[in-house]
Design an enzyme around this catalytic site. Sequence first.
Site: not given
Lengths: 492, 492
Positions: A256-257, A260, A286
């Site tokens: 997830h990170e 980003h 997101e």
Amino acid sequence: MTAYDDLMAHQRQTEALAQIAGRLSWDRETVMPRGAAAQRSEEAGALSEVLHARRTDPRIGDWLEAASGEALDQAGEAQLRHIRRSYERTQRVPCDLAARIAKFTALSQGRWAEAREADDFAAFAPVLAEVVALRREEGAALADGGDIYDAMLDDYEPGAKAVDLEAMFGALRPGLIALREAALGAAAAPVVSGQFDVQTQMRLARQLAKVCGYDMTRGRIDKAVHPFSSGSGDDVRITTRTSDDEPFNCIYSTMHEAGHAIYEQSIDPAYALTPLGAGVSMGVHESQSRIVENQLGRSRAFTGWLYGQLRDAFGDFGIDGPDAFYAAANSLHRGYIRTEADEVQYNLHILMRFDLERALVSGDLAPGDLEEAWNARFLRDFGYAVPRASQGCLQDVHWSVGLFGYFPTYSLGNVYAGCLAEALRQAVPTLDDQLADGDMSAAMAWLRENVQQHGGLYTPRELITRACGAEPSEAPLMNYLEQKFGALYPAG
Amino acid sequence: MTAYDDLMAHQRQTEALAQIAGRLSWDRETVMPRGAAAQRSEEAGALSEVLHARRTDPRIGDWLEAASGEALDQAGEAQLRHIRRSYERTQRVPCDLAARIAKFTALSQGRWAEAREADDFAAFAPVLAEVVALRREEGAALADGGDIYDAMLDDYEPGAKAVDLEAMFGALRPGLIALREAALGAAAAPVVSGQFDVQTQMRLARQLAKVCGYDMTRGRIDKAVHPFSSGSGDDVRITTRTSDDEPFNCIYSTMHEAGHAIYEQSIDPAYALTPLGAGVSMGVHESQSRIVENQLGRSRAFTGWLYGQLRDAFGDFGIDGPDAFYAAANSLHRGYIRTEADEVQYNLHILMRFDLERALVSGDLAPGDLEEAWNARFLRDFGYAVPRASQGCLQDVHWSVGLFGYFPTYSLGNVYAGCLAEALRQAVPTLDDQLADGDMSAAMAWLRENVQQHGGLYTPRELITRACGAEPSEAPLMNYLEQKFGALYPAG
């Protein structure tokens, strides 16, 4: 030097200082000695004042006016659009109000933390009432006669309107509830068992981030209590976390990170340290983290490859084969906490917060009645009751500092991710074959080309529309969720 | 608000921003991704401009004038003295000259690094000539008719005069040369052998820093190529380094930097983020690092305890007993590099640089003749010849950016450490018994009480005189070195 040049030179220094502020936050969450908190707060405050003074510098208004007559290329016009928007927002909020908000929210977060610790909503209610009142006052100033909630939303998702989100989210809700009902009524998914060495998990995290395309020469991975990504351009750092007894927390926090961070790393270097040099909105950001984490990272194809990696790293961990592993990585089960929720229930969390915060802002819901409204809605949408406030309306920090309009960008990001994943699968027909080999390069190249490189050049909606060839809609996300979870948890 | 209050509020924010700049440097040397260097340089430059603007803000002049009539306590008067001194220095240097120096020194360090790499002094000579010319111009502006070198020195050691240092250093030189001759003519000291696990060394480093009194809740230890201490108040971080084949590099780098850091951590918290809230001068700072590293850390008593710790950590490492270990920790041997030199030859390095840089500044030594002058002086003082420029006059970065007046503070620090150690031994008669137990608490309490807590309240010379009950002199250092190394390397 034209007025535009002067403006951009000023802006560039401001962006450079803002990067420093971001680095200080990274430092605080990862390496700062615990005894340094009070001093750091003063240091960060001093930098914050410098940034505020630069962002409200009246010369910006003069430069903007003078530059509006200059012939600029598309990027130049987009820079002016961003700068004008930010500057106008700072101009609309009276200094005195901004100071009152800063002062109150510096303390209200602590009051929230205490109330959460004590499971005592009543202790937090008056704090919430004051935060709502202050933010409404600010929203009214920003809205300048328009819709207050839209003005709040605009801070996180420029151009978004609550009425559009309401339509999207309203269309999602019945399908999400149906999927949740089917899943919770079916047999439980397989679960991993065993102990997962932390060093090995962190090695795996680095490997996975690289597989996703994260450039470790312009970033680094550390552990933190709450995973986050920080920075733009050539210094974009991520954090992750580990659990001793299961590997998914670390794997999907990292992916997830990384999503980003890769977005920030992939923006056209010509935009570095300018308003175009960062992700364009919370929703689009997101979408980049979610597509990496979910549509790619939790796919049957990729989890098949991942299962092999985990077997190599940890040996037997109680999961018999890649199908069972896929089910374990996508299990739906009861839970109260948003940040721990699965792909289906996560959106139910957001839809609920979206409706509740609009009611708080409009005045339809009195702050003192939030807990009751929360618990009733939770029971309706999730089918089970909230046991205590810390697992209910006190679980998130956002409202304690008045971040209204922030929550919906999470589900908007999922909606965008749904649209982008559909377009990506059309553009890369062999995607699953590649993912099955642990190869994300074609997927990430497509995202870079169609979304990430552009930074703030287009508005969020324009950007997604250009990438997908169609206006954003909730339908692709719903189709994806129904196909995936319909198969994992067949009805009856 | 009085003018003094306004001035201090301005100053406090400036100090807070300066702490951030320090943190950025720490970040660059320890955790920054290598691809981030260019962007970081721009970020640090932006912060530097903010700091420069704040430090040259003409309101400071007005506040100083208005505050000079106010009734202030001793600390308030000292604050004004520091602020006035800094402000007057910024006022004396024309902006254009400051800009030319900044521009040239941004590149000259790179030119030096290339010349050192190529062992080519001739390539560096014209760069040095320009740096000398620029710094002389700056020095003349600062000196305002006074001595140019003293004006440079004042940047690092407020109030110090070259003529006093010359007398001190001149008195040291023959004794140092005699000790060096005796040691290099005697049998070599025992040497450690074996491999020293890096993790174990870092564990030991943390233990030693704590033994010295370093507060790890307000600091941290990391590895870096060049060890340093960074920050003031509640966030003072140190770095150290390790060698695989010997433990002394790590041990004494750690104790040296812990000495610097403990000084910063021990300053009266009432002075935090003010001009009084940092070590008062380079010389006093160095005295705090050196007394911990040498007079305490390399004493027979403490090394006896340390030997036991190392045996526990690493087993047998070829040193038979604490006396041999003491000799190994204090060995004198040939070497060309200042930063690797022992307690005796280190000062010979400094004395030589002090004389050479004064000659450069006065014009008595042409920059192009530096290498020849260096090599001749080195042979005279050290008794062996410099093999190449990278081990001679190109070894240090300082002159490449024009840091003239900086080197002598290293030996001045050793002189101060000598004075302080003598006074400490009188104040704590049981010191060796404590050190033999690995207990530094009484020594560090004495330093805190008599030196460290005061921050910038007194001038450097006042501070040392108050602590020792006598004006600083080189005699205690010389006595200490003669006793110690006379015993370790007896003549004949």
